[in-house]
Design a protein around this motif. Structure first.
Motif, PDB file in Angstrom:
ATOM      1  N   PRO A  49       0.596  -1.312   0.047  1.00 43.24           N
ATOM      2  CA  PRO A  49      -0.064  -0.007  -0.058  1.00 43.24           C
ATOM      3  C   PRO A  49       0.764   1.268  -0.007  1.00 43.24           C
ATOM      4  N   VAL A  50       0.456   2.308  -0.673  1.00 36.36           N
ATOM      5  CA  VAL A  50       1.236   3.583  -0.874  1.00 36.36           C
ATOM      6  C   VAL A  50       1.070   4.298   0.343  1.00 36.36           C
ATOM      7  N   GLY A  51       0.439   3.874   1.095  1.00 34.72           N
ATOM      8  CA  GLY A  51       0.357   4.736   2.325  1.00 34.72           C
ATOM      9  C   GLY A  51       1.434   4.224   3.578  1.00 34.72           C
ATOM     10  N   LYS A  52       1.783   3.034   3.149  1.00 35.15           N
ATOM     11  CA  LYS A  52       2.941   2.476   4.172  1.00 35.15           C
ATOM     12  C   LYS A  52       4.106   2.305   3.471  1.00 35.15           C
ATOM     13  N   LEU A  53       4.274   2.457   2.244  1.00 30.72           N
ATOM     14  CA  LEU A  53       5.515   2.231   1.614  1.00 30.72           C
ATOM     15  C   LEU A  53       6.550   3.321   2.024  1.00 30.72           C
ATOM     16  N   ALA A  54       6.400   4.609   2.171  1.00 33.69           N
ATOM     17  CA  ALA A  54       6.945   5.786   2.609  1.00 33.69           C
ATOM     18  C   ALA A  54       7.642   5.282   3.928  1.00 33.69           C
ATOM     19  N   GLY A  55       6.852   4.809   4.889  1.00 25.76           N
ATOM     20  CA  GLY A  55       7.082   4.286   6.122  1.00 25.76           C
ATOM     21  C   GLY A  55       8.190   3.041   6.332  1.00 25.76           C
ATOM     22  N   SER A  56       7.707   2.242   5.331  1.00 30.82           N
ATOM     23  CA  SER A  56       8.743   0.905   5.371  1.00 30.82           C
ATOM     24  C   SER A  56      10.340   1.572   5.065  1.00 30.82           C
ATOM     25  N   ILE A  57      10.248   2.405   4.107  1.00 36.19           N
ATOM     26  CA  ILE A  57      11.523   2.922   3.594  1.00 36.19           C
ATOM     27  C   ILE A  57      12.276   3.754   4.697  1.00 36.19           C
ATOM     28  N   GLU A  58      11.419   4.484   5.508  1.00 29.63           N
ATOM     29  CA  GLU A  58      11.941   5.345   6.545  1.00 29.63           C
ATOM     30  C   GLU A  58      12.288   4.453   7.819  1.00 29.63           C
ATOM     31  N   ASP A  59      11.333   3.528   8.089  1.00 26.65           N
ATOM     32  CA  ASP A  59      11.864   2.682   9.303  1.00 26.65           C
ATOM     33  C   ASP A  59      13.051   1.630   9.092  1.00 26.65           C
ATOM     34  N   GLY A  60      13.111   1.276   7.727  1.00 28.08           N
ATOM     35  CA  GLY A  60      14.360   0.596   7.152  1.00 28.08           C
ATOM     36  C   GLY A  60      15.518   1.326   7.299  1.00 28.08           C
ATOM     37  N   ALA A  61      15.375   2.370   6.881  1.00 30.47           N
ATOM     38  CA  ALA A  61      16.978   2.969   6.620  1.00 30.47           C
ATOM     39  C   ALA A  61      17.153   3.661   8.374  1.00 30.47           C
ATOM     40  N   GLY A  62      16.184   4.043   8.704  1.00 29.62           N
ATOM     41  CA  GLY A  62      16.648   4.480  10.196  1.00 29.62           C
ATOM     42  C   GLY A  62      17.027   3.428  11.396  1.00 29.62           C
ATOM     43  N   GLY A  63      16.249   2.386  11.191  1.00 41.02           N
ATOM     44  CA  GLY A  63      16.630   1.067  12.037  1.00 41.02           C
ATOM     45  C   GLY A  63      18.016   0.726  11.732  1.00 41.02           C
ATOM     46  N   THR A  64      18.246   0.650  10.462  1.00 39.57           N
ATOM     47  CA  THR A  64      19.700   0.060  10.117  1.00 39.57           C
ATOM     48  C   THR A  64      20.676   0.954  10.474  1.00 39.57           C
TER      49      THR A  64
END
Length: 482
Positions: A49-64
């Protein structure tokens, strides 16, 4: 395997191909940008879902970056402090001085092993070049050495530095893979050391004895040798020296006329080993002490990679402050330069974390797990091969590691097992193989030692490929006990 799972695997294949094309296209798109673009495209194609995609990218980059980035930054600053304070010079010369000629390749490998714990490959090699060149020039003057003394001493350094860079935390590749696969820190360190030692011996001093007589004409430019070995001179990486492999040719050491002070050998060894010792103490506490005990809680805390690296950095900073070798402003500028040098790697790691999270949230990770379970693929070989191919085709070992980690993370289960730690070693080893003209390290070795392309392939490419294959072999051998 359902049709939907097959379609997700096809999307993953296209995403990897797109990543390779973007990085190697005429535009030479930076790997960080390429990873973000591919992450967006992969998520959309997989139906996230486009509403979750940006969050996935931010969470992945920030978490790593939260897990790895701060530790990597502290490691870069620690390496620069050790270099600026003269600790690495003191340690290297103490190991090599007053040694017989036949032992020198082994002692250079030992010096590179200790110095390489907190340093990247390129920076570690630049720090060691004055030692290698001065000792090689002595051997050259004395005579009796078969082949090039520069190859005889350079190959062990290359082998040790590249092995550490691929197999042992707190280097960014193994640390990123360890975090993504949820591998146990202490077990990964132990497995990494067990795999690294025979690898360094065979790809370093043993191979050096064989290849040096076959490359008798290798000799750096005389002006460069004089520059590196002149009295009172130093050679260090410039602020931009730690280039990303996609930067291509031109990674040259830069001389500086500033004198380099000496520090006691004990302090040099302590500064290098503090992070590793603290991380090993954490593992010992977790395996021998009760969970509710206070000592275990404190040892677990100080053994976290971030805290362990901070302790080593503060120790080195305190040594410099007490000795007064540099002013506060000089130290600040030097540390700022060390952070600038690792910024591209930090960005790539963040981009890789975003890609990994999108694979997970879009369902591609589950499809990979299903396919691998049905095909019964050996995870260690698969991880090594994926990292090798991505590193070869993109020119970035970091891209190979973070992408392979994301692809294989769903297959590891709960992590913290011997298999997870062996997979960390295999992925790191795979990222080192076939290091050729699209890697900055290749050009650094070629230009520093005055080699042509063939000679550089027989040293840098051959050594790192041997390290890669031997690392895989050791991981497979230890997997018998998994």
């Amino acid at each position: 395997m359902t049709p939907h799972a097959w379609s997700l695997l096809f999307i993953l294949t296209v995403a990897i191909a797109a990543l390779i094309v973007l990085i190697n296209s005429r535009l030479r798109i930076h790997p960080f940008v390429a990873l973000i673009v591919v992450s967006v495209g992969t998520g959309l194609a997989a139906g996230e879902p486009v509403g979750k995609l940006a969050g996935s990218i931010e969470d992945g980059a920030g978490g790593t970056l939260g897990d790895v980035g701060v530790t990597l930054a502290l490691g870069a600053m620690l390496g620069r402090l050790l270099s600026d304070s003269g600790a690495t010079d003191a340690l290297a010369h103490a190991i090599v001085d007053r040694s017989a000629g036949r032992r020198l390749p082994w002692l250079v490998a030992g010096a590179a092993f200790l110095i390489g714990v907190p340093m990247f490959f390129e920076v570690g090699l630049i720090v060691l070049l004055p030692l290698i060149f001065s000792v090689a020039r002595r051997l050259e003057t004395r005579g009796g050495t078969q082949g090039s003394p520069y190859v005889l001493l350079g190959v062990p350094a290359i082998a040790a530095l590249s092995t550490l860079h691929g197999m042992l935390p707190p280097h960014p590749g193994p640390l990123t893979a360890m975090t993504g696969l949820h591998a146990d820190l202490g077990l990964t360190l132990l497995v990494g050391v067990v795999c690294a030692l025979p690898t360094i011996v065979l790809a370093g001093p043993v191979y050096a004895r064989w290849i040096a007589p076959r490359l008798p004409d290798v000799r750096p430019d005389p002006a460069l040798v004089a520059q590196f070995t002149g009295a009172g001179e130093r050679v260090e990486a410039t602020e931009g020296e730690q280039r990303h492999p996609s930067d291509g040719p031109g990674a040259h050491p830069t001389p500086s006329a500033a004198p380099r002070p000496q520090v006691p050998i004990g302090l040099a060894v302590a500064a290098v080993l503090i992070p590793v010792v603290l991380m090993l103490l954490r593992t010992l506490a977790e395996t021998t002490l009760d969970e509710s005990s206070g000592p275990r809680a404190w040892l677990t805390f100080v053994g976290e990679p971030l805290i362990a690296m901070l302790a080593g950095f503060l120790f080195a900073l305190g040594v410099m402050a007490v000795r007064g070798s540099n002013s506060g402003e000089q130290t600040r500028r030097s540390l700022t330069g060390s952070l600038q040098s690792v910024a591209p790697i930090l960005l790539i790691i963040g981009g890789g974390g975003a890609f990994n999270q999108v694979l997970k949230d879009s369902g591609i990770g589950a499809a990979i797990a299903t396919a691998a379970e049905g095909a019964r693929l050996n995870l260690i070989v698969l991880g090594w091969l994926i990292a090798l191919l991505l590193s070869l085709t993109t020119g970035s070992a970091t891209v190979g590691i973070v992408s392979a980690t994301g692809i294989l993370a769903p297959l590891v289960g709960n992590g913290s097992t011997l298999e997870a730690s062996l997979l960390v070693v295999a992925i790191g080893s795979g990222s080192l193989g076939l290091n050729y003209v699209n890697h900055a390290g290749f050009w650094l070795v070629k230009e520093s030692f005055g080699m042509d392309l063939t000679q550089a392939a027989k040293t840098q490419t051959a050594v790192q490929t041997m390290v890669s294959v031997l690392g895989l072999g050791m991981a497979l051998l230890l997997s018998v006990f998994a």
